[in-house]
Design a protein around this motif. Sequence first.
Motif, short mmCIF file in Angstrom:
data_model
loop_
_atom_site.label_atom_id
_atom_site.label_comp_id
_atom_site.label_asym_id
_atom_site.label_seq_id
_atom_site.Cartn_x
_atom_site.Cartn_y
_atom_site.Cartn_z
N ASN A 224 9.19 12.02 -5.66
CA ASN A 224 9.50 10.85 -4.83
C ASN A 224 8.35 9.85 -4.80
O ASN A 224 8.56 8.64 -4.84
CB ASN A 224 9.82 11.27 -3.39
CG ASN A 224 11.24 11.78 -3.25
OD1 ASN A 224 12.13 11.36 -3.96
ND2 ASN A 224 11.44 12.70 -2.33
N ASP A 225 7.12 10.38 -4.72
CA ASP A 225 5.94 9.51 -4.73
C ASP A 225 5.89 8.70 -6.03
O ASP A 225 5.63 7.50 -6.03
CB ASP A 225 4.64 10.33 -4.62
CG ASP A 225 4.44 10.95 -3.24
OD1 ASP A 225 4.89 10.35 -2.25
OD2 ASP A 225 3.82 12.03 -3.17
N GLY B 73 -1.23 11.97 -11.50
CA GLY B 73 0.13 12.31 -11.04
C GLY B 73 1.03 11.09 -10.94
O GLY B 73 2.24 11.17 -11.14
N LEU B 74 0.44 9.93 -10.62
CA LEU B 74 1.22 8.70 -10.51
C LEU B 74 1.28 7.94 -11.83
O LEU B 74 2.06 7.01 -11.98
CB LEU B 74 0.61 7.77 -9.44
CG LEU B 74 0.70 8.25 -7.99
CD1 LEU B 74 -0.10 7.32 -7.09
CD2 LEU B 74 2.15 8.34 -7.51
N PHE C 108 0.87 -1.17 0.00
CA PHE C 108 0.00 0.00 0.00
C PHE C 108 0.91 1.22 0.00
O PHE C 108 1.85 1.30 0.78
CB PHE C 108 -0.88 0.04 1.26
CG PHE C 108 -2.02 -0.94 1.25
CD1 PHE C 108 -3.30 -0.54 0.89
CD2 PHE C 108 -1.81 -2.26 1.63
CE1 PHE C 108 -4.35 -1.45 0.90
CE2 PHE C 108 -2.86 -3.18 1.63
CZ PHE C 108 -4.14 -2.77 1.27
N LEU C 109 0.62 2.16 -0.89
CA LEU C 109 1.41 3.40 -0.95
C LEU C 109 0.52 4.56 -0.52
O LEU C 109 -0.57 4.75 -1.07
CB LEU C 109 1.92 3.61 -2.38
CG LEU C 109 2.71 4.90 -2.65
CD1 LEU C 109 3.96 4.99 -1.78
CD2 LEU C 109 3.10 5.00 -4.13
N LEU C 110 0.97 5.29 0.49
CA LEU C 110 0.19 6.40 1.03
C LEU C 110 0.59 7.71 0.35
O LEU C 110 1.77 8.03 0.25
CB LEU C 110 0.40 6.53 2.54
CG LEU C 110 -0.39 5.52 3.39
CD1 LEU C 110 0.13 4.10 3.23
CD2 LEU C 110 -0.35 5.92 4.86
N ILE C 111 -0.42 8.44 -0.12
CA ILE C 111 -0.22 9.72 -0.80
C ILE C 111 -1.17 10.73 -0.16
O ILE C 111 -2.33 10.41 0.09
CB ILE C 111 -0.57 9.60 -2.32
CG1 ILE C 111 0.21 8.46 -3.00
CG2 ILE C 111 -0.38 10.93 -3.04
CD1 ILE C 111 1.62 8.74 -3.38
N GLY D 182 7.24 -5.96 -9.27
CA GLY D 182 6.21 -6.94 -9.59
C GLY D 182 4.91 -6.81 -8.80
O GLY D 182 4.08 -7.71 -8.81
N TYR D 183 4.74 -5.70 -8.10
CA TYR D 183 3.51 -5.49 -7.31
C TYR D 183 2.65 -4.40 -7.94
O TYR D 183 3.17 -3.50 -8.58
CB TYR D 183 3.86 -5.09 -5.87
CG TYR D 183 4.66 -6.15 -5.16
CD1 TYR D 183 4.04 -7.24 -4.55
CD2 TYR D 183 6.05 -6.09 -5.13
CE1 TYR D 183 4.78 -8.24 -3.93
CE2 TYR D 183 6.80 -7.08 -4.51
CZ TYR D 183 6.16 -8.15 -3.92
OH TYR D 183 6.90 -9.13 -3.32
N SER D 184 1.33 -4.50 -7.73
CA SER D 184 0.42 -3.43 -8.15
C SER D 184 0.00 -2.68 -6.89
O SER D 184 -0.87 -3.16 -6.17
CB SER D 184 -0.83 -4.00 -8.81
OG SER D 184 -0.46 -4.71 -9.95
N PRO D 185 0.63 -1.55 -6.60
CA PRO D 185 0.33 -0.88 -5.33
C PRO D 185 -1.11 -0.40 -5.23
O PRO D 185 -1.70 0.04 -6.22
CB PRO D 185 1.31 0.30 -5.30
CG PRO D 185 1.81 0.46 -6.68
CD PRO D 185 1.63 -0.83 -7.39
#
Length: 195
Positions: free
Chosen positions: A122-123, A162-163, A110-113, A134-137
């Motif tokens: 950086n994000d 943005g990502l 999990f990626l926190l934004i 190999g992961y789908s965040p």
Amino acid sequence: MVIKKVNLETVCGITSTLPENMLPEIAFAGKSNVGKSSMINALMNRKSYAKTSSQPGKTQTINFYNINDVFYCVDLPGYGYAKTSIEIRQKWGKMIEKYLRVSKQLRQVFLLIDIRHKPSENDRLMYEWIIAQGYSPIIIATKLDKINRSQIQKQVKIVREGLGMPSDGTIIPFSAQTKQGLDKIWEEIENIISA
């Protein structure tokens, strides 16, 4: 999931050997001061188990929390904190990269934004890096209580664009204050560990 037991089992610094856990691992990454510790505390239903601070850059280790002997919640060091030296930031980066590459039990990242802002360089790098491993965040868009309800869709779109996320990528707006979005995060976790 009813949280019966939380145990900070392993703390890995820059020179530590990563543990070879038997339970699935769910990792959480995010920029310093994005509200990662607050989110993890909400998840574990604990007030201050993960150290929160008004000073960003508090998490400088990889912390493995054993939840109910069912899975590990893995708290990765916050990135992008300007006051740490470039050398230390690079070491944290290597530590995160090594973990993403080496862990045999890692099931999801999990990626926190921060929902209020366009993702930083950086994000975006972190997002691309997670994908490269190999992961789908799954994105947790934090600080939801700081914006008006009418702005949510617009801000989610800003985060997605943005990502450079695909349209079917998951973004969960979340507030540590109101706990909005917590059920959805748990739903994702339970689906992952039962798969």
